[in-house]
Motif scaffolding. Structure first.
Motif, short mmCIF file in Angstrom:
data_model
loop_
_atom_site.label_atom_id
_atom_site.label_comp_id
_atom_site.label_asym_id
_atom_site.label_seq_id
_atom_site.Cartn_x
_atom_site.Cartn_y
_atom_site.Cartn_z
N TYR A 113 -50.27 135.45 6.24
CA TYR A 113 -50.44 135.96 4.88
C TYR A 113 -51.16 134.93 4.03
O TYR A 113 -50.83 133.74 4.08
CB TYR A 113 -49.09 136.26 4.23
N ASP A 114 -52.11 135.39 3.29
CA ASP A 114 -52.81 134.49 2.38
C ASP A 114 -53.55 135.33 1.34
O ASP A 114 -53.85 136.50 1.57
CB ASP A 114 -53.81 133.61 3.14
N GLN A 115 -53.82 134.70 0.20
CA GLN A 115 -54.58 135.41 -0.83
C GLN A 115 -56.00 135.70 -0.36
O GLN A 115 -56.60 136.70 -0.74
CB GLN A 115 -54.64 134.57 -2.11
N SER A 116 -56.51 134.82 0.45
CA SER A 116 -57.90 134.97 0.92
C SER A 116 -57.91 135.26 2.41
O SER A 116 -57.47 134.43 3.21
CB SER A 116 -58.68 133.69 0.62
N SER A 117 -58.44 136.40 2.75
CA SER A 117 -58.50 136.72 4.18
C SER A 117 -59.47 135.79 4.90
O SER A 117 -59.26 135.46 6.07
CB SER A 117 -58.93 138.17 4.36
N GLN A 118 -60.51 135.36 4.21
CA GLN A 118 -61.46 134.44 4.84
C GLN A 118 -60.79 133.12 5.14
O GLN A 118 -60.97 132.55 6.22
CB GLN A 118 -62.67 134.23 3.90
N HIS A 119 -59.98 132.66 4.19
CA HIS A 119 -59.26 131.40 4.40
C HIS A 119 -58.29 131.53 5.56
O HIS A 119 -58.22 130.66 6.45
CB HIS A 119 -58.52 131.02 3.11
N ALA A 120 -57.58 132.64 5.59
CA ALA A 120 -56.61 132.86 6.68
C ALA A 120 -57.34 132.94 8.02
O ALA A 120 -56.89 132.35 9.02
CB ALA A 120 -55.82 134.13 6.42
N SER A 121 -58.46 133.63 8.04
CA SER A 121 -59.21 133.78 9.30
C SER A 121 -59.69 132.44 9.82
O SER A 121 -59.62 132.15 11.02
CB SER A 121 -60.41 134.70 9.10
N THR A 122 -60.17 131.62 8.89
CA THR A 122 -60.66 130.30 9.31
C THR A 122 -59.52 129.46 9.88
O THR A 122 -59.66 128.81 10.92
CB THR A 122 -61.28 129.57 8.09
N ALA A 123 -58.38 129.49 9.20
CA ALA A 123 -57.23 128.71 9.69
C ALA A 123 -56.75 129.23 11.04
O ALA A 123 -56.38 128.45 11.93
CB ALA A 123 -56.11 128.78 8.64
N ILE A 124 -56.76 130.55 11.19
CA ILE A 124 -56.33 131.12 12.47
C ILE A 124 -57.29 130.71 13.59
O ILE A 124 -56.86 130.35 14.70
CB ILE A 124 -56.22 132.66 12.35
N ASP A 125 -58.57 130.73 13.30
CA ASP A 125 -59.55 130.29 14.30
C ASP A 125 -59.26 128.85 14.74
O ASP A 125 -59.33 128.52 15.93
CB ASP A 125 -60.97 130.37 13.74
N GLN A 126 -58.96 128.01 13.76
CA GLN A 126 -58.68 126.61 14.09
C GLN A 126 -57.41 126.49 14.92
O GLN A 126 -57.32 125.68 15.85
CB GLN A 126 -58.57 125.78 12.80
N ALA A 127 -56.42 127.32 14.60
CA ALA A 127 -55.18 127.30 15.38
C ALA A 127 -55.43 127.75 16.82
O ALA A 127 -54.90 127.18 17.78
CB ALA A 127 -54.14 128.21 14.72
N PHE A 128 -56.27 128.78 16.97
CA PHE A 128 -56.62 129.21 18.34
C PHE A 128 -57.35 128.10 19.09
O PHE A 128 -57.12 127.89 20.29
CB PHE A 128 -57.50 130.47 18.29
N GLN A 129 -58.22 127.41 18.37
CA GLN A 129 -58.94 126.30 19.04
C GLN A 129 -57.96 125.23 19.51
O GLN A 129 -58.14 124.64 20.58
CB GLN A 129 -59.96 125.69 18.08
N GLU A 130 -56.93 125.01 18.73
CA GLU A 130 -55.92 124.02 19.13
C GLU A 130 -55.18 124.49 20.38
O GLU A 130 -54.87 123.70 21.28
CB GLU A 130 -54.94 123.78 17.97
N ILE A 131 -54.90 125.79 20.45
CA ILE A 131 -54.21 126.32 21.64
C ILE A 131 -55.11 126.18 22.87
O ILE A 131 -54.65 125.81 23.96
CB ILE A 131 -53.80 127.80 21.41
N VAL A 132 -56.40 126.43 22.68
CA VAL A 132 -57.35 126.23 23.79
C VAL A 132 -57.33 124.77 24.22
O VAL A 132 -57.32 124.45 25.42
CB VAL A 132 -58.78 126.66 23.37
N HIS A 133 -57.27 123.87 23.24
CA HIS A 133 -57.22 122.43 23.55
C HIS A 133 -55.95 122.09 24.35
O HIS A 133 -56.00 121.36 25.34
CB HIS A 133 -57.28 121.64 22.24
N VAL A 134 -54.83 122.65 23.92
CA VAL A 134 -53.57 122.41 24.64
C VAL A 134 -53.69 122.94 26.07
O VAL A 134 -53.27 122.28 27.04
CB VAL A 134 -52.39 123.09 23.90
N ASP A 135 -54.30 124.11 26.20
CA ASP A 135 -54.48 124.70 27.54
C ASP A 135 -55.36 123.81 28.40
O ASP A 135 -55.11 123.65 29.61
CB ASP A 135 -55.09 126.10 27.40
#
Lengths: 488, 335
Positions: B46-68
């Motif tokens: 949840y966030d006021q800005s969907s663009q902000h949330a999307s960017t943060a989610i992308d970065q979180a996915f990248q971190e999961i890829v890094h962990v993998d």
């Protein structure tokens, strides 16, 4: 450039592209994308790259006229009842054809109308549409309910895929003389979720899925995209060019005369594509075909190892099933209580709900209840096929569906792959047969890469390093020396 | 969906790869998914800005890829794969993430007296063929492979070196890796300013950050093999993991499961599904496998001494065992 239903060589396609010549040609029995259009304005067919346009029967007359002027073949979607009344008008107004929208419950009526309309109006083309397709996608396990509260539906389940393969197989099993045609509605955002707009990858996946499954698709376009395309919006056209490249890829058959290959035959008494057992078999890459219980042709089942029966066998069908088992096949009869000829053999109780009967060199398994867990059932069917018989195995392919094709009851020739995750995955593939060369082409990268095959015990293994949305594997007994076969 | 002006949704064009912008003051939900670590990861934020949330989610996915990339035993180039290839010969220097995960796993091995053991990989591999329909391994084969297993044969040389005291040892972090991945993804989301999110690793591990707007916590329905009791828990800055043995075959006799008991060398025989709630994904993930292997009696003893941990065992016949020093597990229905 027209995208579908043509039988010209890839070299000619390439030449056409280079010259920038836009050609509209007639359709043939392969796979087509029809565009469903609702906006008042539309771009010319030669620019859109698709010539078959579907309008609603109540679309405004100016839109129908404009569509024809813009170079489209106009098909009008309506119910079977409306078609009977409007077919004569369709001819006089220059429609190319009529699409009969028929849900499963109206199927018989639609097929009757289809047959009589075709003979009464030979200049028109008629199609029977299954409108109950699904948006193809990789699904998660979160379910949003009650305005922004999230729930998990099944914590230990594997990733789900929503695919239309079961629907296509059921349509093929109905054998009504046409290429299966379906449509789907894009999923709506659920409670609390911000609107998500369809991306180029979403449209491309839908187009690729229909092409890989050898089916016709009526593709719905977002209203915003229609408007942007008709207004020549640059971003919209960038998106559309990607979608068009997928349609181009599937606009020609990999080889002529290919047939879907199957390990499993599913016998049903009512052709219901919503059957989750078939969906799960599709997801587990168990190649299957569908036959009606009333029209089972035993001789068509030479290649299959397992026959799954979701019907109560009558005397004739029971005899056919026993015969198939005696030839070495495994027949699984689900929730069909009764007396059958194979029950004279010694029964082995497998578990509380399953009994096995040895019949000749095969066996009949009776499951005394409906399939309670389609996921486990699909895995059971995979085990029954056995590693020695399976036409196809994938590793790291949980989001990928692979469809094998063979030529005239021969060995495998082509493998079409669709990756519902959309992000590139590295997929390891094992196919039955010894192949000297593996060539790979994709809408994203064209033709062709060669992969080194490893042959083991009558199987060939290879790795696709980066399957994005779609790809096609050409299984060759000898490496080809020419370069003219490639996709442009 | 609560659009103040619903027509906005239809008019927004389709070029964003994520979600469009919402013009209300109430935070909107952005939900994205990616296929990583052999499963579907979903992040709802949840966030006021969907663009902000999307960017943060992308970065979180990248971190999961890094962990993998570090923890995968499927990727031949991962840090774990390199460790598995070389730690028999010499002490291998590993990334700090990998060191930390293996060290934590061994702590759970000690707590469970070896029931949870990331060195069980050779036994898992031995049983894999049987899961796909081939013959089960013989007792002799099982005994031979059991000699490769044992967490005490993993040697730590601080700060970042590991060696194996067995020539055939292999580590598999499948029972703990997703837990660590959701922890890392949560850290990235927080660093990106996302405070209310839910990270789901294929349904087997989830981590809840904050709460949805107007709610006190995230409501999560837990796995219920009985389909009779509908266990639920409200999560806020907590993680839940579920472990369950492979569902029995419908058309055959017992099928071997994918969770192997390192003590017996065979698939664990249990009907229970176990869900564990803890403060981190690393803890809930490793505990759920541990408690499945221990069973309710011994499992209860293990976690009674742990703060802020809740667990539930549920059988297909609706037998239930719970231990709750953390969030309360409630039942939507009575069996």
């Amino acid at each position: 450039m027209i995208i579908h239903h043509w039988r010209i060589t890839r070299r000619r396609i390439s030449a056409t592209a280079v010259l920038g010549v836009f050609v509209l040609v007639s359709t043939c029995a392969w796979s087509s994308i029809f565009i469903h259009w609702t906006s008042p304005a539309l771009p010319p067919a030669r620019e859109l790259g698709f010539s078959d346009l579907v309008l609603s029967y109540d679309a405004p007359s100016p839109l129908m006229q404009a569509a024809r002027k813009q170079g489209y073949r106009v098909y009008v979607e309506m119910s079977p009842q409306q078609a009977t009344a409007l077919a004569t008008k369709a001819e006089s107004e220059g429609w190319a054809g009529i699409i009969l929208n028929a849900r499963q419950s109206e199927r018989a009526q639609a097929l009757n109308a289809f047959a009589s309309l075709r003979s009464a109006h030979p200049k028109l083309r008629f199609f029977v549409l299954d409108p109950d397709g699904k948006q193809p996608e990789m699904r998660g396990s979160l379910v949003i309910k009650r305005d922004a509260v999230l729930e998990v539906s099944s914590p230990t389940a594997q990733p789900w895929i929503d695919s239309n393969l079961a629907l296509v197989r059921v349509e093929q099993g109905a054998d009504n003389g046409q290429v299966p045609m379906y449509s789907f509605s894009w999923n709506s955002p659920t409670a609390g979720q911000l609107a998500r707009t369809n991306t180029a990858a979403d449209y491309s996946l839908a187009v690729a899925e229909a092409g890989a499954f050898h089916a016709d698709l009526i593709l719905e376009l977002d209203a915003g995209l229609q408007k942007a395309l008709s207004q020549r919006d640059r971003q919209a056209w960038t998106l559309w060019k990607q979608v068009r490249s997928y349609a181009e890829f599937y606009s020609h058959p990999a080889q002529e005369g290919l047939q879907a290959a199957a390990d499993v035959a599913v016998v049903v008494d009512d052709l219901d594509p919503s059957d989750e057992a078939m969906n799960l078999m599709a997801r587990h890459n168990i190649p299957f075909e569908v036959s009606s219980a009333t029209n089972l042709q035993s001789e068509d089942m030479e290649g299959v190892d397992v026959v799954v029966v979701f019907a109560k066998p009558d005397k004739k069908l029971a005899f056919q099933l026993e015969h198939l088992a005696s030839q070495g096949k495994t027949v699984v009869v689900v929730d069909a209580h009764g007396s059958y000829p194979w029950q004279s053999q010694g029964a082995v109780q497998l578990n509380e709900h399953a009994v096995s009967y040895a019949v000749g060199s095969g066996k009949v398994l009776e499951l005394s209840e409906p399939v309670s867990d389609p996921e486990t059932f699909a895995q059971d069917i995979r085990r029954l096929i056995g590693n020695r018989n399976a036409l196809l195995s994938l590793w790291n392919g949980l989001t990928t569906i692979a469809v094998p094709y063979r030529q005239n009851h021969g060995g495998l020739k082509v493998l079409e792959l669709i990756n519902y995750a959309q992000d590139p995955v590295r997929v390891q593939v094992k196919v039955k047969g010894s192949f000297a060369a593996i060539r790979y082409e994709s809408p994203e990268n064209g033709c062709c890469k060669s992969f080194a095959p490893a042959q083991h015990d009558g199987f060939t293994e290879f790795v696709i390093p980066d399957l994005a949305i779609a790809g096609r594997v050409l299984l060759e007994n000898q490496p080809e020396t020419g370069s003219g076969k490639g996709h442009p | 969906m609560r659009f103040n002006r619903p027509w906005i949704a239809a008019l927004l064009l389709i070029f964003s790869s994520a979600a469009s912008v919402q013009s209300t003051t109430r935070p909107g939900l952005v939900l994205q998914k990616r296929y990583i670590m052999g499963t579907v990861f979903e992040i709802a934020a949840y966030d006021q800005s969907s663009q902000h949330a999307s960017t943060a989610i992308d970065q979180a996915f990248q971190e999961i890829v890094h962990v993998d990339d570090e923890l995968s035993n499927y990727k031949s180039g991962s840090a774990l794969s390199k460790l598995n290839r070389s730690a028999h010969f010499h002490a291998e220097t590993v990334p700090s993430d990998l060191y930390r995960v293996i060290e934590t796993a061994v702590q759970f091995s000690k707590l469970s007296e070896g029931k949870f053991d990331i060195s069980v990989a050779p036994l898992v591999n031995l049983w894999k063929a049987a899961l796909s329909g081939d013959a089960e391994p013989t007792l002799e084969q099982q005994q031979k492979v059991k000699g490769c297993v044992g967490y005490k044969k993993i040697e730590f040389i601080a700060p970042r070196q590991i060696s194996f005291r067995s020539p055939c040892m292999q580590l598999d972090l499948g029972a703990i890796g997703k837990g660590y991945a959701v922890d890392r993804a949560a850290e990235v989301l927080r660093a990106g300013g996302i405070l209310n999110a839910l990270i789901n690793a294929g349904g087997s591990t989830m981590l809840a950050m904050g709460a949805p707007p107007g709610q006190s916590a995230w409501l999560v329905h837990l796995r219920d093999p009985s389909h009779k009791i509908d266990p639920q828990v409200m999560l806020k800055d907590e993680s839940v993991s579920t472990s369950e043995q492979t569902i029995p075959s419908l058309l055959g006799k017992d099928s071997p499961g994918h969770i192997i008991d390192p003590e017996t060398g065979q698939p664990v025989q249990t009907e229970f599904a176990v869900s564990v709630i803890a403060k981190t994904g690393l803890m809930s993930d490793s505990l759920s496998t541990t408690l499945l292997l221990l069973g309710p009696a011994k499992g209860r003893v293990l976690i009674q001494g742990m703060a802020e941990v809740s667990a539930i065992w549920i059988a297909p016949d609706a037998r239930v065992e719970t231990v709750m020093s953390g969030p309360q597990i409630v039942f939507g229905r009575k069996a």
